[in-house]
Design an enzyme around this catalytic site. Structure first.
Site, mmCIF file in Angstrom:
data_model
loop_
_atom_site.group_PDB
_atom_site.id
_atom_site.type_symbol
_atom_site.label_atom_id
_atom_site.label_comp_id
_atom_site.label_asym_id
_atom_site.label_seq_id
_atom_site.Cartn_x
_atom_site.Cartn_y
_atom_site.Cartn_z
ATOM 1 N N LYS A 183 0.835 -1.196 0.000
ATOM 2 C CA LYS A 183 0.000 0.000 0.000
ATOM 3 C C LYS A 183 0.872 1.248 0.000
ATOM 4 C CE LYS A 183 -3.827 -2.273 0.140
ATOM 5 N NZ LYS A 183 -4.701 -2.296 -1.040
ATOM 6 N N HIS A 321 -9.102 -8.328 -9.451
ATOM 7 C CA HIS A 321 -9.027 -8.075 -8.014
ATOM 8 C C HIS A 321 -9.619 -9.267 -7.256
ATOM 9 C CE1 HIS A 321 -10.887 -6.271 -4.290
ATOM 10 N NE2 HIS A 321 -9.649 -5.867 -4.168
#
Ligand code: MG
Length: 389
Positions: A183, A321
């Site tokens: 992230k 995803h």
């Protein structure tokens, strides 16, 4: 042959993780069972799915509209031509009756989750793993036995510094993965650049590290991160902007030469079409990340792939995803670029069959009939409860 019941329940993810934009403390997902009157191994066949990760449970839409439409339809109208299995296309069309075009997410997640559960039942009735059924239906029968798989991780957590991030990546490499996504955007730019440099030391090559900003940047920050990260030539820079902000995405692509990944927060073929036409994306390098159960399911995803092909995009540019068994079967069946994994996060919804093998960045495809949730013990316990009542 008929569907005798469709049951759903909302289950909390119970995750303490946080990305750049929000935490998962309230996150839920819908688990669905499509129960049929077809008997295999002495038991009625039930198909299972859940609505992947990152969108909340959507049982109200299922209960109010989509499940009743399927249950009211004449059973024969939901079968294939031969009458020996269910036809997911027809079940999708049945759920879409009286739905106004456009404005997708209110229903695309609910419909897609039921549709994927139907495919699980279809594959079980055919006695084949879902990836094989999909390869036969949509990929010229090209059946493969493993797919490239990367780890989506590197989350922000209280007390987690550079050293812990490096330990996390090392432990994934020890498990057999080669590529890691971390992230960014939950810290300052200098801090995130330090995290990227520390991660690069562990994965050894910029081709083995991606970053994910979770669509949280305003214009100023999106452009500043693009400038700061561009020199590292990472595997991809995920969701630098809201995927519908085509103007800003185009600006980012103009100063960010390495691949950009996006699309997990788009829910229709039309939105993906607009993304590639107007978002400044480049077919020769960028990555499309549709979440299939959240986007009307597999039959609609096949149309998205066809649209991409007509616009010069190879299906290996698609990395859906969702690090789960549904995505694994879809990646293997359609022959896509690769699959995501979230080992150890998102509770029972993370990961693959308990006996799944990871080797040199590849994950083996399951050989049991259906999606293979039955070999994922903790998750299957939740699913089985729906059928047992
Ligand atoms: Mg992401």
């Amino acid at each position: 042959m008929r569907i005798v019941d469709i049951r759903e329940t909302a289950v909390p993810l119970k995750s303490t993780l946080r990305n750049a934009v929000f935490d998962f403390s309230e996150m839920t997902t819908s688990v669905v069972a499509v129960i049929t009157d077809v008997v295999r191994d002495g038991k009625p066949v039930a198909g299972f799915a859940f609505n992947s990760t990152g969108r909340y449970a959507c049982g109200a839409q299922m209960r109010d509209r989509f499940i009743p439409r399927i249950m009211k339809a004449p059973p024969d109208s939901l079968l294939n031509k031969a009458g020996d299995n269910f036809d997911p296309e027809k079940i999708l069309a049945c759920m879409m009756q009286r739905e106004k075009p456009g404005g997708h997410t209110e229903r695309s997640v609910a419909i897609g989750t039921i549709e994927v559960a139907v495919w699980d039942a279809v594959a079980k009735i055919a006695g084949k793993p879902l990836h094989r059924v999909l390869a036969e239906t949509y990929n010229g029968g090209k059946v493969i036995d493993k797919v490239p798989c990367y780890v989506g991780g590197g989350w922000y957590q209280p007390g987690k510094g550079i050293r812990e991030l490096q330990d996390e990546i090392k432990s994934r490499l020890d498990q057999g993965y080669t590529t890691m996504k971390i992230k960014v955007g939950g810290a300052t730019i200098p801090d995130d650049v330090e995290r990227v440099e520390a991660a690069l030391k562990i994965v050894a090559s910029s081709a083995n590290l991606a970053v994910d900003a979770n669509a949280g940047f305003d214009r100023e920050r999106a452009l500043a991160y693009a400038k700061a990260l561009a020199p590292y030539k990472l595997r991809w820079f995920e969701e630098p902007t809201d995927p519908l902000d085509y103007a800003l995405l185009t600006e980012v692509a103009a100063i960010y030469d390495a691949p950009i990944g996006t699309g997990e927060n788009l829910f229709s073929t039309q939105d993906v079409h607009n993304l590639i036409r107007f978002g400044g994306l480049r077919a020769d390098r960028d990555i499309i990340q549709t979440d299939v159960p959240q986007s009307y399911g597999i039959a609609q995803f096949a149309r998205t792939l066809e649209m991409l092909k007509q616009n010069g995009w190879d299906r290996r540019s698609v990395f859906p995803h969702g690090g789960n068994q549904m995505t694994l079967a879809i990646v293997g069946g359609f022959g896509l670029g690769g699959c995501e994994a979230y080992p150890g996060v998102f509770g029972v919804f993370a990961g693959f069959a308990d006996d799944a093998q990871v080797e040199n960045g590849y994950l083996t495809l399951p050989q049991r009939p259906g999606i293979g949730f039955e070999a994922q013990n903790h998750l299957y316990a939740v699913m089985h409860e729906l059928v047992a009542v």
